[in-house]
Design a protein around this motif. Sequence first.
Motif, PDB file in Angstrom:
ATOM      1  N   TRP A 118      21.448  68.604  63.846  1.00 20.77           N
ATOM      2  CA  TRP A 118      20.598  68.857  64.848  1.00 20.77           C
ATOM      3  C   TRP A 118      18.840  68.455  64.003  1.00 20.77           C
ATOM      4  O   TRP A 118      18.217  67.941  64.026  1.00 20.77           O
ATOM      5  CB  TRP A 118      20.289  68.773  65.289  1.00 20.77           C
ATOM      6  N   GLU A 124      16.910  65.309  63.190  1.00 21.14           N
ATOM      7  CA  GLU A 124      15.775  64.784  62.792  1.00 21.14           C
ATOM      8  C   GLU A 124      15.179  65.889  62.280  1.00 21.14           C
ATOM      9  O   GLU A 124      13.371  65.032  63.045  1.00 21.14           O
ATOM     10  CB  GLU A 124      16.059  64.493  64.863  1.00 21.14           C
ATOM     11  N   SER A 149      10.992  66.004  72.249  1.00 23.07           N
ATOM     12  CA  SER A 149      11.173  65.214  71.599  1.00 23.07           C
ATOM     13  C   SER A 149      12.386  64.007  71.022  1.00 23.07           C
ATOM     14  O   SER A 149      12.984  63.522  70.886  1.00 23.07           O
ATOM     15  CB  SER A 149      11.212  65.720  70.013  1.00 23.07           C
ATOM     16  N   ILE A 150      13.472  64.820  72.841  1.00 18.45           N
ATOM     17  CA  ILE A 150      14.221  63.878  72.776  1.00 18.45           C
ATOM     18  C   ILE A 150      14.384  62.424  73.963  1.00 18.45           C
ATOM     19  O   ILE A 150      13.988  62.393  74.642  1.00 18.45           O
ATOM     20  CB  ILE A 150      15.213  65.051  74.254  1.00 18.45           C
ATOM     21  N   ARG A 187      20.658  59.292  69.810  1.00 19.86           N
ATOM     22  CA  ARG A 187      20.917  60.212  68.592  1.00 19.86           C
ATOM     23  C   ARG A 187      20.439  61.612  69.204  1.00 19.86           C
ATOM     24  O   ARG A 187      21.926  62.572  69.766  1.00 19.86           O
ATOM     25  CB  ARG A 187      20.439  59.789  67.530  1.00 19.86           C
ATOM     26  N   ARG A 188      19.336  61.953  69.832  1.00 21.11           N
ATOM     27  CA  ARG A 188      18.701  63.408  69.448  1.00 21.11           C
ATOM     28  C   ARG A 188      18.968  63.819  71.339  1.00 21.11           C
ATOM     29  O   ARG A 188      19.287  65.021  71.507  1.00 21.11           O
ATOM     30  CB  ARG A 188      17.364  63.089  69.470  1.00 21.11           C
ATOM     31  N   GLU A 189      19.241  62.899  72.041  1.00 20.41           N
ATOM     32  CA  GLU A 189      19.336  63.404  73.032  1.00 20.41           C
ATOM     33  C   GLU A 189      21.363  63.801  73.464  1.00 20.41           C
ATOM     34  O   GLU A 189      21.920  64.587  73.507  1.00 20.41           O
ATOM     35  CB  GLU A 189      19.771  62.566  74.317  1.00 20.41           C
ATOM     36  N   TYR A 199      21.405  67.547  71.741  1.00 16.72           N
ATOM     37  CA  TYR A 199      20.621  67.793  72.385  1.00 16.72           C
ATOM     38  C   TYR A 199      21.587  67.811  74.064  1.00 16.72           C
ATOM     39  O   TYR A 199      22.156  69.465  74.294  1.00 16.72           O
ATOM     40  CB  TYR A 199      19.831  67.058  73.879  1.00 16.72           C
ATOM     41  N   VAL A 210       6.965  63.994  67.359  1.00 13.59           N
ATOM     42  CA  VAL A 210       8.263  64.209  66.791  1.00 13.59           C
ATOM     43  C   VAL A 210       8.361  65.017  65.824  1.00 13.59           C
ATOM     44  O   VAL A 210       9.796  65.086  65.094  1.00 13.59           O
ATOM     45  CB  VAL A 210       8.470  63.759  67.379  1.00 13.59           C
TER      46      VAL A 210
END
Length: 283
Positions: A130, A134, A141-142, A146-148, A151, A269
Amino acid sequence: MNPAATPPPPAAGRFPLTAHGALRVPEVALAFWIVKGLSTAMGESTSDALVNSSLGAPVSVLLGFIAFVGALTLQFRTARYRAWTYWLTVCMVGVFGTMAADVMHVALHVPYTASTIFYACVLAAVFILWSRTERTLSIHSIDTPRREAFYWAAVAATFAMGTALGDFTANTLKLGYFPSAALFAGLILIPLLGWRFLRGNPVLCFWSAYVVTRPLGASLADGLGKPKNASGLGLGDGPVALVLTALIALLVAGLAVTKRDVQREPAAVSGAEAVEPSAVEAP
């Protein structure tokens, strides 16, 4: 984040899949930690109640997986943070994460020591991938699919590792449930005090506290539900699960109405900005 750069909402009928620019997680405040703590305890007691019920372990694990996938699908279909879908997903991760850790010990006969180390390695791998992808691990920053995804992978790993760790201290180290809970309650103070008085990295402090909430909640739930001859109070896993579920539902209903936990200001972010004190994530 520049509002003018935010893409338009998806056209009617399209699958929204986490709209870019829309924050997907709640503000980290007292309500967050209360509901998070209750969800960890609820996941432990619900998993144990189902696995030990007439359904049996295989059917219970299958149902837990289906509920987990269903809740995660609902969360991704919601274009921005909604209290009900977010906390439903957390609770289902709690239930299935407990089952995943317990299956390794009960069905595969993996010692708690080994399963704790295994899930800790899984969590570390998620964080490394991660961060490299990112350039930030900040909960503020979610705002992309993709970031979620990263997470929720991290959340699932923390639940599985925390379950194994709680069982390790209670059973392998023979501390019992309530002494284990006291141990983790002490440990969770470290990131809190580190952030508040030593200007510790807010992202590191947040995730450290987040990880410890799982064995803390699981130890308390086991202490309440397990029989007295197993160092518990003997209230039963089912009743404990029902009470915890009711408390979570009441608190989430309040958050859904007041929207006090909706993040108002998107944080920066970039990797450099994500570790600044301005992106406060205090436990």
